[in-house]
Design a protein around this motif. Structure first.
Motif, short mmCIF file in Angstrom:
data_model
loop_
_atom_site.label_atom_id
_atom_site.label_comp_id
_atom_site.label_asym_id
_atom_site.label_seq_id
_atom_site.Cartn_x
_atom_site.Cartn_y
_atom_site.Cartn_z
N GLY A 436 41.15 47.78 15.40
CA GLY A 436 40.99 46.66 16.31
C GLY A 436 39.96 46.95 17.38
N TYR A 437 39.58 45.92 18.09
CA TYR A 437 38.56 46.00 19.14
C TYR A 437 38.96 45.05 20.26
N PHE A 438 38.91 45.54 21.48
CA PHE A 438 39.22 44.73 22.65
C PHE A 438 38.00 44.65 23.56
N ALA A 439 37.54 43.46 23.79
CA ALA A 439 36.40 43.28 24.70
C ALA A 439 36.89 43.54 26.13
N TRP A 440 36.12 44.34 26.85
CA TRP A 440 36.33 44.46 28.29
C TRP A 440 35.19 43.72 28.95
N SER A 441 35.50 42.61 29.56
CA SER A 441 36.84 42.16 29.85
C SER A 441 36.94 40.67 29.55
N LEU A 442 38.15 40.18 29.46
CA LEU A 442 38.32 38.74 29.29
C LEU A 442 37.61 38.00 30.43
N LEU A 443 37.87 38.44 31.65
CA LEU A 443 37.37 37.76 32.86
C LEU A 443 36.51 38.69 33.70
N ASP A 444 35.53 38.15 34.39
CA ASP A 444 34.91 38.91 35.48
C ASP A 444 36.05 39.30 36.40
N ASN A 445 35.99 40.49 36.97
CA ASN A 445 37.12 40.91 37.82
C ASN A 445 36.72 41.98 38.81
N TYR A 446 37.72 42.54 39.46
CA TYR A 446 37.52 43.54 40.52
C TYR A 446 37.13 44.87 39.89
N GLU A 447 35.86 45.23 40.02
CA GLU A 447 35.38 46.44 39.35
C GLU A 447 35.51 47.66 40.27
N TRP A 448 36.75 47.95 40.66
CA TRP A 448 37.09 49.17 41.39
C TRP A 448 36.12 49.44 42.55
N ALA A 449 35.50 50.60 42.59
CA ALA A 449 34.66 50.96 43.74
C ALA A 449 33.46 50.02 43.90
N TYR A 450 33.16 49.25 42.86
CA TYR A 450 32.04 48.31 42.93
C TYR A 450 32.49 46.90 43.33
N GLY A 451 33.78 46.74 43.63
CA GLY A 451 34.27 45.43 44.06
C GLY A 451 33.91 44.33 43.08
N TYR A 452 33.48 43.18 43.62
CA TYR A 452 33.15 42.04 42.75
C TYR A 452 31.67 42.01 42.37
N SER A 453 30.95 43.10 42.67
CA SER A 453 29.50 43.08 42.44
C SER A 453 29.13 43.24 40.96
N GLN A 454 30.04 43.76 40.16
CA GLN A 454 29.73 43.98 38.75
C GLN A 454 30.60 43.08 37.89
N ARG A 455 29.98 42.30 37.05
CA ARG A 455 30.72 41.34 36.21
C ARG A 455 30.75 41.81 34.76
N PHE A 456 31.95 42.09 34.27
CA PHE A 456 32.14 42.55 32.90
C PHE A 456 32.69 41.44 31.99
N GLY A 457 32.99 40.26 32.53
CA GLY A 457 33.71 39.26 31.74
C GLY A 457 32.90 38.63 30.64
N ILE A 458 33.60 38.21 29.56
CA ILE A 458 32.97 37.28 28.62
C ILE A 458 33.21 35.86 29.13
N VAL A 459 34.10 35.77 30.13
CA VAL A 459 34.34 34.51 30.82
C VAL A 459 33.96 34.71 32.28
N HIS A 460 33.13 33.82 32.79
CA HIS A 460 32.68 33.89 34.18
C HIS A 460 33.79 33.38 35.10
N VAL A 461 33.94 34.05 36.25
CA VAL A 461 34.88 33.57 37.27
C VAL A 461 34.09 33.25 38.53
N ASP A 462 34.25 32.04 39.02
CA ASP A 462 33.68 31.65 40.30
C ASP A 462 34.73 32.01 41.35
N TYR A 463 34.44 33.03 42.18
CA TYR A 463 35.47 33.53 43.09
C TYR A 463 35.76 32.57 44.25
N GLU A 464 34.92 31.54 44.43
CA GLU A 464 35.21 30.52 45.44
C GLU A 464 36.25 29.53 44.91
N THR A 465 36.00 29.05 43.70
CA THR A 465 36.86 27.98 43.14
C THR A 465 37.86 28.50 42.12
#
Ligand code: PNW
Length: 497
Positions: A436-465
């Protein structure tokens, strides 16, 4: 070469699991709700300079309140399995008594997934140690392993009848060495060989849980048990340079074999002792923390091994002009940190001219093939799953004409995932049992020491809305997951646009 061998259309085995992964602290938010206590990341993210822009997981993707919507999104993307982590401080606040509200959230999530035909895959520890346990010494304290087992069994009691896959630990390398030696991650300690002691206790926690769930026999209901390691290929920067060859040996030792050998062979590799000679934690060498019986527990058979792969490495054991000591992949965005392996202060990571992601990680898909083949050849491995793979890139968000919706084309991420799926396929062709294979990540999210500056999602998250918008890579992945087939490389540009 950086290109996988397989370039045409390829079809994976029919029962190959197509998944997506997330982790509790990175997406849930709701950090003070329903009885959750603080974790080491709530504390660390508030240390000035510890996380880029001072970002915290207080809100993150607000998944705690949007869970049903997020599960529906998975279904719409043909995601067959969802790997999520459970939050220890929700389930046992402060590491103490069980909290029914916390357990209920994961029970509802499990039911929601099953109703939508998505297989749940639980990771019990993805780095959010209750702060109260860190105050008592954290992973350098042996008692934490026993507390972990209690927490794990609480969840297994609640979900064991419905969840078929259980991962004890996600990437103990990060918890141990970024947390206790390098200081890049919570709890931010820079205590040298403490990282090895922490690694041992993390693996002990894994072993205790596997042992106890097995002991329950039928009550274990055939659960597939395992651990997820972040592994790499360590090639000497210059194979003709003895210092580089030795740097590669040490990197392989602390990054890969430190975990592979105890878990798959029930022993520590011999060279670790030499590399840590004379280094003490609380006045003692790390071997003093290994008690009789520990390695038998840690080395007990597992059903699955999770492999997280992001980049290959080419360490040099000398000063190389232009090469950062600490290397790109382990540099902290803002804070002064240490190299995350004891005694490896001389190791540098010169760039090799490979393409890099937003994290500055070098893209090396064929390294994944070699890594998987190595696991098969050198170890007696159970079935393998790629439990994380993906990449951060800056996304261009365009407002679509007409409906005012947004459209995100992410050709680099799409190509990255495609290349690593081909690399996985190449390994399967060479006889490696990858299921099996799991994409990292489903959603853009909190990238640890990099906070929200790095987006790994296959789904974009608008952190305002908090709006979720599938990117082109998600559309590609939905098609691959539904068909089990990778389109020929020549069709990628069209899919990306
Ligand atoms: C993994 N490193 O973290 C984690 O499992 C995820 O939670 C994370 O979001 C993802 O990979 C992307 O970073 C890592 O310094 C963090 O080499 C740092 C390193 C490796 C993995």
């Amino acid at each position: 070469t950086t290109e996988p061998a397989t370039r045409g259309e390829v079809t994976f085995p029919a029962d190959f699991l197509w998944g997506a992964a997330t982790a509790a602290y990175q997406i849930e938010g709701a950090v003070a709700e329903d009885g959750r206590s603080p974790s080491i990341w709530d504390t660390f993210s508030r240390v000035p300079g510890a996380v880029l822009d001072g970002d915290t997981g207080d809100v993150a993707c607000d998944h705690y309140h949007r869970m049903p919507e997020d599960v529906a999104l998975m279904r719409s993307l043909n995601i067959g399995a969802y790997r999520f982590s459970t939050s220890w401080p929700r389930v046992r606040p402060d590491g103490g008594a069980p909290n029914q509200q916390g357990i209920d959230f994961y029970s509802r999530l499990t039911d929601e997934l099953l109703q939508r035909g998505v297989t749940p895959w639980v990771t019990l520890y993805h780095w959010d140690l209750p702060q109260a346990l860190e105050d008592a010494g954290g992973w350098t304290n042996r008692d934490t392993a026993y507390r972990f087992a209690e927490y794990a069994l609480t969840l297994h009691d609640a979900l064991g009848d419905r969840v078929p896959y259980w991962t004890t630990m996600n990437e103990p390398w990060c918890s141990a060495f970024l947390g206790y030696t390098g200081g890049q991650h919570a709890p931010g300690r820079q205590e040298g060989v403490a990282g090895v002691v922490a690694a041992h206790h993390l693996m002990l926690g894994h072993g205790l849980v596997v042992d106890e769930i097995r002991r329950r026999g039928a009550a274990g209901r055939g659960a597939q048990l395992g651990i997820t390691l972040n592994l790499t290929v360590a090639d000497p920067f210059d194979a003709g340079e003895p210092a580089d060859v030795d740097a590669a040996r040490r990197l392989d030792g602390f990054w890969n074999r430190m975990f592979l050998d105890p878990i798959l062979r029930g022993r520590y590799a011999d060279d670790l002792a030499g590399d840590t000679e004379g280094m003490l934690f609380e006045g003692r060498p790390w071997q003093d923390f290994v008690e009789d019986g520990d390695l038998a527990l840690i080395g007990a058979p597992i059903d699955v091994l999770g492999v997280n792969y992001y980049h290959g490495d080419a360490p040099a054991g000398r000063t190389v002009p232009g090469a950062d000591l600490l290397g790109s992949r382990i540099r902290h965005p803002e804070r002064r940190t240490s190299i995350p392996w004891p005694g490896c202060e001389d190791i540098a990571f010169p760039r090799r001219g490979l393409p890099t992601t937003g994290m500055d990680w070098e893209v090396q898909p064929e390294g994944l093939t070699r890594l998987l083949v190595r696991l098969k050849e050198e170890y007696d491995v159970p079935p393998l799953y790629i439990t994380e793979n993906g990449a951060a890139y800056d996304d261009q968000v365009e407002t679509a004409a007409g409906d005012g919706g947004v459209r995100i084309d992410d050709p680099a991420r799409l190509a990255f995932i495609d290349a690593h799926l081909r690399a996985t396929y190449d390994a399967i062709q060479q006889g490696v049992d990858v299921r099996g294979y799991f994409a990292w990540s489903l959603l853009d999210n909190y990238e640890w020491a990099y906070g929200y500056s790095q987006r790994f999602g296959i789904v974009h998250v608008d952190y305002e809305t908090q709006a979720r918008t599938p990117k082109a890579s998600a559309r590609y992945y939905a098609r691959v997951a539904a068909s089990g087939t990778l389109p020929p490389l020549s069709e990628l540009p069209e899919l990306a646009g």
